[in-house]
Design a protein around this motif. Structure first.
Motif, PDB file in Angstrom:
ATOM      1  N   THR A  37       0.826  -1.207   0.000  1.00 32.18           N
ATOM      2  CA  THR A  37       0.000   0.000   0.000  1.00 32.18           C
ATOM      3  C   THR A  37       0.858   1.254   0.000  1.00 32.18           C
ATOM      4  O   THR A  37       0.345   2.355  -0.111  1.00 32.18           O
ATOM      5  N   PRO A 112      -2.096   2.450  -6.025  1.00 32.01           N
ATOM      6  CA  PRO A 112      -3.045   3.233  -6.824  1.00 32.01           C
ATOM      7  C   PRO A 112      -2.972   4.744  -6.603  1.00 32.01           C
ATOM      8  O   PRO A 112      -3.062   5.513  -7.562  1.00 32.01           O
ATOM      9  N   ALA A 113      -2.769   5.198  -5.373  1.00 29.18           N
ATOM     10  CA  ALA A 113      -2.728   6.637  -5.102  1.00 29.18           C
ATOM     11  C   ALA A 113      -1.569   7.329  -5.805  1.00 29.18           C
ATOM     12  O   ALA A 113      -1.628   8.532  -6.070  1.00 29.18           O
ATOM     13  N   TYR A 116      -2.733   5.694 -11.239  1.00 22.75           N
ATOM     14  CA  TYR A 116      -3.939   6.216 -11.888  1.00 22.75           C
ATOM     15  C   TYR A 116      -5.182   6.138 -11.003  1.00 22.75           C
ATOM     16  O   TYR A 116      -6.283   6.434 -11.458  1.00 22.75           O
ATOM     17  N   GLY A 117      -5.008   5.724  -9.741  1.00 18.98           N
ATOM     18  CA  GLY A 117      -6.076   5.773  -8.753  1.00 18.98           C
ATOM     19  C   GLY A 117      -7.339   5.044  -9.131  1.00 18.98           C
ATOM     20  O   GLY A 117      -7.300   4.001  -9.799  1.00 18.98           O
ATOM     21  N   GLU A 118      -8.455   5.599  -8.702  1.00 17.02           N
ATOM     22  CA  GLU A 118      -9.762   4.972  -8.905  1.00 17.02           C
ATOM     23  C   GLU A 118     -10.223   5.016 -10.346  1.00 17.02           C
ATOM     24  O   GLU A 118     -11.101   4.252 -10.737  1.00 17.02           O
ATOM     25  N   SER A 119      -9.653   5.901 -11.156  1.00 16.68           N
ATOM     26  CA  SER A 119     -10.119   6.039 -12.540  1.00 16.68           C
ATOM     27  C   SER A 119      -9.448   5.067 -13.492  1.00 16.68           C
ATOM     28  O   SER A 119     -10.033   4.704 -14.518  1.00 16.68           O
ATOM     29  N   GLY A 120      -8.210   4.627 -13.203  1.00 16.82           N
ATOM     30  CA  GLY A 120      -7.491   3.812 -14.159  1.00 16.82           C
ATOM     31  C   GLY A 120      -7.152   4.651 -15.387  1.00 16.82           C
ATOM     32  O   GLY A 120      -7.388   5.855 -15.419  1.00 16.82           O
ATOM     33  N   PRO A 126      -8.951   0.378 -12.797  1.00 15.78           N
ATOM     34  CA  PRO A 126      -9.006   1.215 -11.593  1.00 15.78           C
ATOM     35  C   PRO A 126      -8.325   0.521 -10.412  1.00 15.78           C
ATOM     36  O   PRO A 126      -8.329  -0.713 -10.306  1.00 15.78           O
ATOM     37  N   ASN A 127      -7.730   1.317  -9.543  1.00 15.65           N
ATOM     38  CA  ASN A 127      -7.096   0.844  -8.306  1.00 15.65           C
ATOM     39  C   ASN A 127      -5.977  -0.166  -8.529  1.00 15.65           C
ATOM     40  O   ASN A 127      -5.774  -1.073  -7.721  1.00 15.65           O
ATOM     41  N   SER A 128      -5.221   0.010  -9.607  1.00 16.09           N
ATOM     42  CA  SER A 128      -4.117  -0.899  -9.929  1.00 16.09           C
ATOM     43  C   SER A 128      -2.819  -0.470  -9.269  1.00 16.09           C
ATOM     44  O   SER A 128      -2.473   0.717  -9.263  1.00 16.09           O
ATOM     45  N   THR A 129      -2.086  -1.441  -8.734  1.00 10.56           N
ATOM     46  CA  THR A 129      -0.715  -1.226  -8.296  1.00 10.56           C
ATOM     47  C   THR A 129       0.164  -1.459  -9.514  1.00 10.56           C
ATOM     48  O   THR A 129       0.012  -2.466 -10.213  1.00 10.56           O
TER      49      THR A 129
END
Length: 143
Positions: A37, A112-113, A116-120, A126-129
């Motif tokens: 994280t 993700p933060a 590209y965060g929640e939008s991908g 979305p939410n990709s590491t």
């Protein structure tokens, strides 16, 4: 310079294994653990050039992967380095490169933060590491 050149550094536990082909293009052996994280960066090759500033315009070769090892972007595959301002990329990319030396190769893990965060974006869900392997070829201060 078309690829990182410097002193190889020891592998760091918790980062994917990086393999280079004859041109220097990287591939990774993804980790099977849960993605972290927190942002992380490890130097694979320590270059001897000047230090990159957080607002510099950089020339890099890079490959981007999802946490499961799926590639999503690569300057190597396009056949030429990329050039851009570190003020125009996702936060984790800037964090990975700023403070490094020219000639270095780094592997960075972007939660993700820092990506590209929640939008991908495009093929990035979305939410990709994300995992980036970056060869830092040049940097000039932004005007």
């Amino acid at each position: 310079m078309t690829r990182a050149s410097g002193e190889a550094q020891p592998a760091i536990e918790g980062y994917p294994a990086v393999t280079l082909d004859s041109t220097g293009a990287p591939s990774i052996t993804p980790l099977t653990t849960e993605p972290p994280t927190e942002f992380g960066v490890a130097t694979l090759i320590k270059g001897s050039g000047s230090v990159v500033g957080a607002t510099d315009i950089v020339t890099v070769q890079y490959a981007g992967f999802l946490w499961d090892g799926t590639p999503f972007d690569s300057s190597w595959m396009r056949g030429e380095p990329a050039q851009f301002s570190l003020e125009q990329v996702v936060p984790g990319f800037t964090k990975a490169i700023a403070g490094q030396t020219i000639g270095s190769q780094v592997v960075a893990i972007l939660p993700p933060a820092d990506g590209y965060g929640e939008s991908g974006a495009g093929s990035i869900p979305p939410n990709s590491t994300l995992i980036f392997v970056v060869d830092i070829l040049a940097a000039v201060p932004a005007e």
